[in-house]
Design a protein around this motif. Structure first.
Motif, mmCIF file in Angstrom:
data_model
loop_
_atom_site.group_PDB
_atom_site.id
_atom_site.type_symbol
_atom_site.label_atom_id
_atom_site.label_comp_id
_atom_site.label_asym_id
_atom_site.label_seq_id
_atom_site.Cartn_x
_atom_site.Cartn_y
_atom_site.Cartn_z
ATOM 1 N N ASP A 68 20.703 -31.048 -4.759
ATOM 2 C CA ASP A 68 21.070 -29.796 -4.129
ATOM 3 C C ASP A 68 21.704 -28.841 -5.138
ATOM 4 O O ASP A 68 21.604 -27.634 -5.011
ATOM 5 N N GLU B 237 11.565 -32.120 -7.511
ATOM 6 C CA GLU B 237 10.209 -32.585 -7.748
ATOM 7 C C GLU B 237 10.189 -33.840 -8.590
ATOM 8 O O GLU B 237 9.375 -34.726 -8.394
ATOM 9 N N GLY C 130 5.286 -42.341 -6.854
ATOM 10 C CA GLY C 130 4.219 -42.349 -7.847
ATOM 11 C C GLY C 130 2.902 -42.615 -7.147
ATOM 12 O O GLY C 130 2.866 -42.985 -5.976
ATOM 13 N N PRO D 168 18.066 -27.470 -7.868
ATOM 14 C CA PRO D 168 16.873 -27.598 -7.011
ATOM 15 C C PRO D 168 15.609 -27.984 -7.770
ATOM 16 O O PRO D 168 14.743 -28.652 -7.222
ATOM 17 N N GLN D 169 15.503 -27.576 -9.054
ATOM 18 C CA GLN D 169 14.282 -27.905 -9.783
ATOM 19 C C GLN D 169 14.101 -29.407 -9.940
ATOM 20 O O GLN D 169 13.006 -29.874 -10.209
ATOM 21 N N GLY E 196 12.722 -21.653 -7.815
ATOM 22 C CA GLY E 196 12.289 -22.936 -8.363
ATOM 23 C C GLY E 196 12.024 -23.978 -7.310
ATOM 24 O O GLY E 196 11.532 -25.048 -7.623
ATOM 25 N N THR E 197 12.361 -23.715 -6.046
ATOM 26 C CA THR E 197 11.992 -24.689 -5.019
ATOM 27 C C THR E 197 10.735 -24.199 -4.322
ATOM 28 O O THR E 197 10.444 -23.009 -4.323
ATOM 29 N N GLN F 206 8.648 -37.416 -7.790
ATOM 30 C CA GLN F 206 7.700 -38.105 -8.664
ATOM 31 C C GLN F 206 8.141 -39.513 -8.985
ATOM 32 O O GLN F 206 7.324 -40.415 -9.107
#
Ligand SMILES: [Zn+2]
Lengths: 312, 517
Positions: free
Chosen positions: B131, B138, B146, B134-135, A61-62, B142
């Motif tokens: 950490d 992002e 922006g 991890p997903q 997922g990273t 964001q």
């Protein structure tokens, strides 16, 4: 008669004992394969089976191209008997970690580092240095080669050969494992190609240039990318020319990866009417992509569904 | 810049191939409208923030809401779900409460230091939480980065309603809010409630705007229009109006510049805001100077500006004469502006090599892109290429790129050699002109005394010669000769002449065309 059955029994018991002891021997000498990404890890375990223990460095997922190793990764590496890397500059950071290991057998040419990209026909070849001027690792060529399922055949061959070299006793098991994997793979490739056959030549736009190998296998037409440089927002001029291009080519979907920012894709989708489809670039980046085969299953399925609903 | 961009739009409109101008207006309309909204609400907060002297509070609040979104994600909620939004605002509210508490801090704790600590703690906690999941990384990216370009028209009503609501609260409570902002340095207890109202509305605004426009731009929206407004008046309503006009103009210029010069939008807009601030400061100097002093003011301003220009030219000329092969930003700019390339300054035989290398590099690149296009087409047209054919194309692509890179190297070394000659043809006249220019700008009493200015000149020249000599001895000579050797090698049987011929033999067997012209 009795003698014969007795001899048979003894033989069976002896065989059992032998296999058990061999199994124990295998279990104690299972080699540890450390893979940089979940994709090569999945292919390694497909050939290695029980003979090896696979560990992965980049968490699922990273974005592996933006990965920064941690101290714990060094301790993972220190258990390794074999390191499998994607190569082509995709996982350059492994070089730094290997230098810190202070074990020459893991350095290039030392026999225990496998570059999985060897033998794969390279698309978008560029030069001889992995990192391009814009700091992105597409300098040798496009590194996303595992997204062509046919390349899995080459990659598994490379990995299998290296494992056998370390464990000649496990040769038959590994060859059998690989043949079993390849049989399924070939079956699935036929099915996948059939699934996407109606959309031959469909024009697509992607956020990042991850899909050329996929496009080649399934006869798709990638006309442009949203991202021009890693980490820099696309400029107005780039977006407007992309919109114009999307109109001219009749782009039918925008490919997006789970860990990429969605804001620009959503805007382009709203403006052009091309639907957004989230694909999995690596094993584990979506829950459905548990291993290599289900990764390809997911991508083909998601794309086929989107193209089916949006077909003009 | 606006005019330029209109010209470009018109050019695009007359071009039958593309209806691009319409696209571009559509593309820029929503970001521009959003900027106008952001500037309106942020100028108001900026005026308060300036009065309070806490210009970095927005960073701390943005980081707190990013932490909220990360925690929500780690707890298994999508950032756009109700729970995700609730977490974000909960953490933003905690941030607001922490900032409110700055008033009851002992006076040894500077407010900016306190804000910095909140920022650092929030950032560090975010990193730790990311950490674990991890997903979430992002989403944090964001929230904090922006891009105003990605705003779509459907987002605008949401902002308009939210900001109208907050603006109404601020209008109704303008007296106590202003009083509490102005009395920030006197520690009165009763104002804590209004402090909290201020910080919580601030956190809502910042949370919404940072996710859309990014930290960099929100800081500009917040501070620069407010300063522009405050330059001209103390009255908050007038300052709001002036700041808003300045901010909207800066947004328009920034967006147009980002299109015209292909710049990243956020950075272009931030620079446009700074430019507007400079213009505002100059205007203020002109407007508020006493009637008689205005001419003197203009004179001083012009003098300072021309002194700065002459100094820049002088320093660039000196830099060119000392280190001709180093980066020469001013001469690069001059070259691209006048179109006079390095070839003009080269010796005749070098000039031919330079032109050849330039042409060759372009030719190699076009060959490479032809192969790329061929391979891309073959993915979906016709029978497709076999793996062997793909490999062969790949090795040709690599070869062409490497050859182009060799040509690039020749171009670069020859440009360096051109610079070495340029320093006498261009550097020396520029040096003398800028020196003379600076002399005319000297204070009158200096000019009245020619002996004094003559000694100053001589001292300067002597110092310059010393420095030049020193730098030359440091290693200028060595790099020059190495560069020359490289060029000589590449001309006599190296990359340039041998490259194409070496390939000819092999290439005739392939189906992809010969790399020789
Ligand atoms: Zn990539």
């Amino acid at each position: 008669m009795v003698m014969a059955s007795r001899a048979r029994l003894i033989a069976i018991v002896a065989l059992c004992v032998m296999t058990a002891s061999m199994h124990a021997a295998f279990a104690s000498t299972r080699i540890v394969v450390v893979a940089t990404t979940s994709d090569v890890a999945s292919l390694a375990s497909a050939v290695g089976g029980d003979v090896i223990e696979v560990k992965t460095i980049v968490p699922p997922g990273t974005d592996p191209e933006a990965f920064e190793p941690r101290v714990s990764d060094l301790s993972t590496l220190s258990d390794a008997d074999l390191i499998v890397r994607v190569g082509l500059g995709y996982d350059l950071w492994i070089d730094k970690l290997i230098i810190q290991l202070h074990r020459p057998e893991f350095q290039a040419g030392g026999g225990r580092l496998v570059d999985a990209s060897i033998g794969v026909p390279l698309l978008e070849a560029r030069g001889r240095t992995p990192v391009t001027e814009d700091g992105h690792a597409h300098g040798l060529g496009n590194p996303h080669y595992w997204l062509d399922p046919a390349n899995a055949e080459t990659v598994t061959a490379t990995i299998a050969e290296r494992i056998i070299r370390l464990m000649p006793a496990a040769r038959d098991t590994i060859v059998a494992n690989r043949n079993r994997f390849l049989a399924t793979l070939h079956e699935r490739i036929v099915a996948w190609m059939q699934r996407l056959a109606p959309y031959r030549g469909a024009s697509l736009v992607a956020y990042h240039n991850s899909w050329p190998y996929f496009a080649r296998r399934f006869h798709l037409n990638l006309v442009g990318f949203i991202e021009t440089k890693e980490g820099v927002a696309p400029s107005v001029a780039h977006l407007s020319s992309l919109i114009a291009e999307m109109g001219q080519n009749g782009v039918r979907a925008i490919l997006q990866e789970a860990y990429e920012p969605k804001n620009f894709s959503e805007m382009l989708s709203a403006r052009t009417g091309a639907p957004l489809v989230v694909l999995a670039p690596t094993v584990g980046s979506v829950p459905e992509a548990r291993d290599y085969l289900s990764l390809m299953d997911f991508n083909v399925g998601a794309l086929a569904r989107t193209l089916a609903t949006g077909s003009h | 810049m606006l005019v330029l961009s209109h010209a470009r739009l018109r050019r695009a409109a007359t071009d039958p191939a593309a209806a691009m101008s319409h696209d571009i207006i559509m593309l820029l309309a929503a970001p521009f409208a959003a900027s106008a909204l952001f500037v309106a609400i942020h100028t108001n907060f900026g005026l308060h923030v300036l009065r309070r002297g806490i210009v970095f509070a927005d960073l701390a609040l943005a980081q707190m809401s990013a932490l909220g979104a990360t925690v929500a994600y780690a707890a298994g909620h999508a950032p756009t779900s109700a729970a995700g939004i609730a977490y974000t605002f909960l953490f933003a509210a905690i941030g607001a409460a922490l900032l409110t508490a700055s008033r009851v801090m002992p006076k040894e704790v500077q407010p900016e230091a306190y804000i910095g600590i909140i920022y650092v703690v929030a950032t560090a906690t975010t990193i730790v939480v990311v950490d674990r999941s991890p997903q979430g990384a992002e989403h944090v990216k964001q929230i904090l980065v922006g891009s105003i370009l990605a705003v779509s028209a459907s987002d605008l009503p949401k902002f308009a309603v939210l900001y109208a609501f907050i603006g109404a609260i601020h209008w109704l409570a303008r007296r106590p809010l202003l009083a509490v902002s102005e009395a920030v340095h006197s520690k009165t207890r009763r104002s804590l409630l209004w402090d909290f109202v201020f910080y919580s509305s601030f956190s809502v605004v910042v949370t919404s705007s940072v996710a859309t426009a990014g930290v960099l731009l929100v800081f500009c929206f917040l501070i620069i229009p407010a300063i522009i407004g405050s330059l001209f008046t103390r009255r908050i309503t007038y300052a709001l109006g002036i700041g808003w006009l300045g901010g909207v103009a800066a947004s328009a210029v920034g967006l147009a510049a980002s299109f015209e010069f292909e710049l990243p939008t956020g950075a272009a807009m931030a620079l446009a805001f700074t430019l507007m601030l400079v213009i505002g400061a100059v205007l203020r100097g002109l407007i508020f100077a006493p009637a008689g002093g205005r001419r003197i003011c203009i004179r001083i301003f012009l003098r300072a500006a021309s002194a700065m220009i002459f100094m820049t030219v002088l320093l660039s000329a000196i830099w060119l004469m000392i280190m001709p092969r180093a980066d020469q930003p001013m001469f690069d700019l001059l070259q691209s502006a006048t179109g006079i390339g390095p070839a003009t300054f080269l010796a005749v035989q070098d000039r031919a090599v330079y032109a050849d290398a330039l042409k060759d590099a372009g030719y190699r690149r076009s060959q490479e892109s032809q192969l790329t296009a061929l391979e891309q087409q073959s993915r979906w047209q016709g029978g497709g290429l076999s793996d062997t054919e793909v490999r062969r194309i790949g090795s040709f692509q690599q070869t062409f790129n490497e050859m182009a890179r060799g040509d690039d190297f020749v171009v670069k070394s020859l440009s360096g050699r051109a610079r070495e000659r340029e320093r006498w043809y261009v550097g020396l006249p520029l040096l003398i002109t800028s020196l003379l220019g600076l002399l005319t700008l000297l204070p009158d009493k200096w000019r009245a005394d020619p002996a004094r200015s003559r000694t100053a000149c001589l001292t300067f020249l002597r110092a310059f010669l010393h420095v030049a000599d020193f730098v030359r001895r440091l290693g200028g000579e060595k790099t020059e000769s190495a560069g020359d050797a490289m060029i000589r090698r590449s001309i006599n049987g190296g990359t340039v002449s041998a490259g194409p011929k070496a390939l000819t033999g092999r290439c005739q067997k392939t189906t992809y065309g010969c790399p020789d012209p």
